[in-house]
Design a protein around this motif. Structure first.
Motif, short mmCIF file in Angstrom:
data_model
loop_
_atom_site.label_atom_id
_atom_site.label_comp_id
_atom_site.label_asym_id
_atom_site.label_seq_id
_atom_site.Cartn_x
_atom_site.Cartn_y
_atom_site.Cartn_z
N PHE A 46 0.82 -1.22 0.00
CA PHE A 46 0.00 0.00 0.00
C PHE A 46 0.85 1.27 0.00
N PRO A 47 1.88 1.39 0.87
CA PRO A 47 2.73 2.59 0.80
C PRO A 47 3.41 2.78 -0.55
N LEU A 48 3.79 1.67 -1.20
CA LEU A 48 4.43 1.77 -2.51
C LEU A 48 3.45 2.34 -3.53
N ILE A 49 2.23 1.82 -3.54
CA ILE A 49 1.20 2.32 -4.48
C ILE A 49 0.90 3.78 -4.19
N TRP A 50 0.81 4.14 -2.91
CA TRP A 50 0.53 5.52 -2.52
C TRP A 50 1.67 6.44 -2.94
N THR A 51 2.91 5.98 -2.81
CA THR A 51 4.06 6.77 -3.22
C THR A 51 4.06 7.01 -4.72
N VAL A 52 3.73 5.97 -5.49
CA VAL A 52 3.65 6.13 -6.95
C VAL A 52 2.60 7.18 -7.30
N ARG A 53 1.48 7.15 -6.63
CA ARG A 53 0.41 8.13 -6.90
C ARG A 53 0.90 9.54 -6.56
N LEU A 54 1.53 9.70 -5.40
CA LEU A 54 2.01 11.03 -5.00
C LEU A 54 3.09 11.57 -5.92
N SER A 55 3.84 10.67 -6.56
CA SER A 55 4.95 11.11 -7.42
C SER A 55 4.48 11.88 -8.64
N PHE A 56 3.21 11.77 -8.96
CA PHE A 56 2.65 12.50 -10.11
C PHE A 56 1.93 13.78 -9.68
N THR A 57 2.15 14.22 -8.43
CA THR A 57 1.50 15.41 -7.91
C THR A 57 2.52 16.37 -7.31
N ASN A 58 2.05 17.56 -6.92
CA ASN A 58 2.91 18.54 -6.24
C ASN A 58 2.59 18.58 -4.75
N SER A 270 20.52 8.92 -0.89
CA SER A 270 19.55 8.67 0.19
C SER A 270 19.42 9.87 1.12
N ILE A 271 20.53 10.59 1.37
CA ILE A 271 20.48 11.78 2.22
C ILE A 271 19.76 12.91 1.50
N ASP A 272 20.02 13.05 0.21
CA ASP A 272 19.34 14.06 -0.59
C ASP A 272 17.83 13.80 -0.60
N LEU A 273 17.44 12.54 -0.70
CA LEU A 273 16.02 12.18 -0.66
C LEU A 273 15.41 12.56 0.69
N LYS A 274 16.13 12.27 1.76
CA LYS A 274 15.64 12.62 3.10
C LYS A 274 15.45 14.12 3.25
N ARG A 275 16.37 14.92 2.71
CA ARG A 275 16.25 16.38 2.78
C ARG A 275 15.05 16.88 2.00
N GLU A 276 14.85 16.33 0.81
CA GLU A 276 13.71 16.75 -0.01
C GLU A 276 12.38 16.42 0.67
N ALA A 277 12.34 15.26 1.34
CA ALA A 277 11.08 14.79 1.91
C ALA A 277 10.77 15.42 3.26
N PHE A 278 11.79 15.57 4.13
CA PHE A 278 11.53 15.93 5.52
C PHE A 278 12.13 17.28 5.94
N GLU A 279 12.84 17.96 5.04
CA GLU A 279 13.34 19.30 5.35
C GLU A 279 12.70 20.34 4.43
N LYS A 280 12.63 20.02 3.15
CA LYS A 280 11.99 20.92 2.19
C LYS A 280 10.50 20.60 2.02
N TRP A 281 10.07 19.42 2.48
CA TRP A 281 8.67 18.98 2.43
C TRP A 281 8.11 18.97 1.01
N ARG A 282 8.95 18.60 0.06
CA ARG A 282 8.48 18.44 -1.34
C ARG A 282 8.08 16.97 -1.51
N THR A 283 6.94 16.63 -0.98
CA THR A 283 6.54 15.22 -0.86
C THR A 283 6.34 14.57 -2.22
N GLY A 284 5.67 15.25 -3.13
CA GLY A 284 5.46 14.67 -4.46
C GLY A 284 6.76 14.47 -5.20
N TYR A 285 7.62 15.50 -5.15
CA TYR A 285 8.93 15.43 -5.80
C TYR A 285 9.78 14.32 -5.19
N SER A 286 9.82 14.24 -3.85
CA SER A 286 10.62 13.21 -3.19
C SER A 286 10.05 11.81 -3.42
#
Length: 314
Positions: A46-58, A270-286
């Motif tokens: 379920f998280p994988l499917i949800w992540t794929v969906r979010l990846s096409f949004t902002n 992996s660190i760059d991904l963590k920064r995008e997701a949890f510091e810049k909060w660009r959830t769709g992009y990350s």
């Protein structure tokens, strides 16, 4: 003495007992497996499917009330055309190559030495395995102390070798050897894991093969290259697979030691991904970033497993 199975059967209510007796073996098997399948679906699929969906949004997780816009492949295009991300991937590849190289080389050497039974063998094996039993937090803090410019043991060793004053630079700071410092720590911690796998491979080789080689007057060097290496190779490749996957997504040790710095010197993907997701909060992009990394790891691992299977079939 009362049979516990018979007692349990007698204690089962008649309606439930009739239902159980009416189930086939396949249905009973599915009954036991179903909770595990449900848990895997809930935690992984379920998280994988949800992540794929979010990846096409902002979508941004810190702004849940904002309207979510469907951006299609824009996130993927931005990631794949970003020079900074490609630089991070090169840093990750550098880290992967050298950690795997040193861990396999040292791990196999230690396994080969320990396999030659000698006094104190068990004690030495226990001491070597200790680092991998520690948590990354403990290892990170321990090595941060060793790397301190004023009191760190490592800097004094460098001073003895190079003549550079120990307090004049930091191994983890700008101008230091941050990449190699992290490679050293990861090698120290995880070489025992590779050693154990190689040791299992060495001890799986039957003695009669070496005895036959000695009868044929094969030298120790020839036995090593024609018997030991080919028969241990699948175990070595398995160790590389496990450590490669783990190191590709590793960020805890790097963050503990350097905070992801200095600059971009130790900025792994992996660190760059963590920064995008949890510091810049660009959830769709990350999310798109995570999917690209997942496909990369999964694709490389699939190719590697095929090669591993071919080696096993020889």
């Amino acid at each position: 003495m009362t049979d516990p199975i018979a007692a349990a059967a007698r204690a089962t209510p008649d309606p439930l007992a009739r239902r159980i007796r009416g189930l086939s073996d396949r249905a009973i098997a599915w009954l036991f497996v179903a909770p595990t399948i449900f848990l895997l679906l809930a935690i992984n699929i379920f998280p994988l499917i949800w992540t794929v969906r979010l990846s096409f949004t902002n979508y941004r997780a810190n702004r849940p009330n904002e309207e979510v816009e469907w951006v299609g492949l824009r996130n993927y295009i931005r990631i794949l055309t970003d020079d900074g991300i490609w630089a991070n991937m090169q840093t990750t590849a550098h880290f992967l190559f050298w950690t795997l190289f040193f861990q396999v080389l040292i791990g196999f050497t230690l396994a080969w030495l320990i396999n030659r039974k000698f006094k104190g063998n068990d004690l030495l094996t226990t001491l070597i395995v200790l680092p991998m039993m520690l948590s990354p937090a403990v290892v990170g803090n321990f090595w941060t102390f060793l790397y301190q410019p004023q009191i760190g043991l490592v800097n004094y060793v460098v001073e003895l070798v190079t003549g550079t004053p120990a307090s004049s630079f930091s191994m983890l700071g700008p101008g230091g050897l941050a990449k190699w410092s992290i490679i050293l720590v990861d090698t120290w911690m995880w070489t025992p894991f590779v050693m154990l796998i190689c040791l299992a491979g060495l001890r799986s080789i039957p003695d009669y093969i070496y005895e036959a080689a000695e009868i044929d007057r094969a030298s120790k060097w020839r036995q090593f290259w024609t018997i030991t290496i080919p028969m241990v190779l699948p175990f070595l490749m398995l160790a590389v697979l496990f450590r490669g996957i783990e190191n590709f997504k590793m960020f805890d040790m790097v963050v503990l030691l350097t905070g992801g710095g200095p600059g971009n010197e130790t900025l792994l993907a992996s660190i760059d991904l963590k920064r995008e997701a949890f510091e810049k909060w660009r959830t769709g992009y990350s999310s798109a970033y995570a999917i690209i990394l997942f496909v990369t790891v999964f694709g490389l691992a699939s190719i590697y497993v095929k090669a591993l299977n071919k080696v096993k079939e020889r």
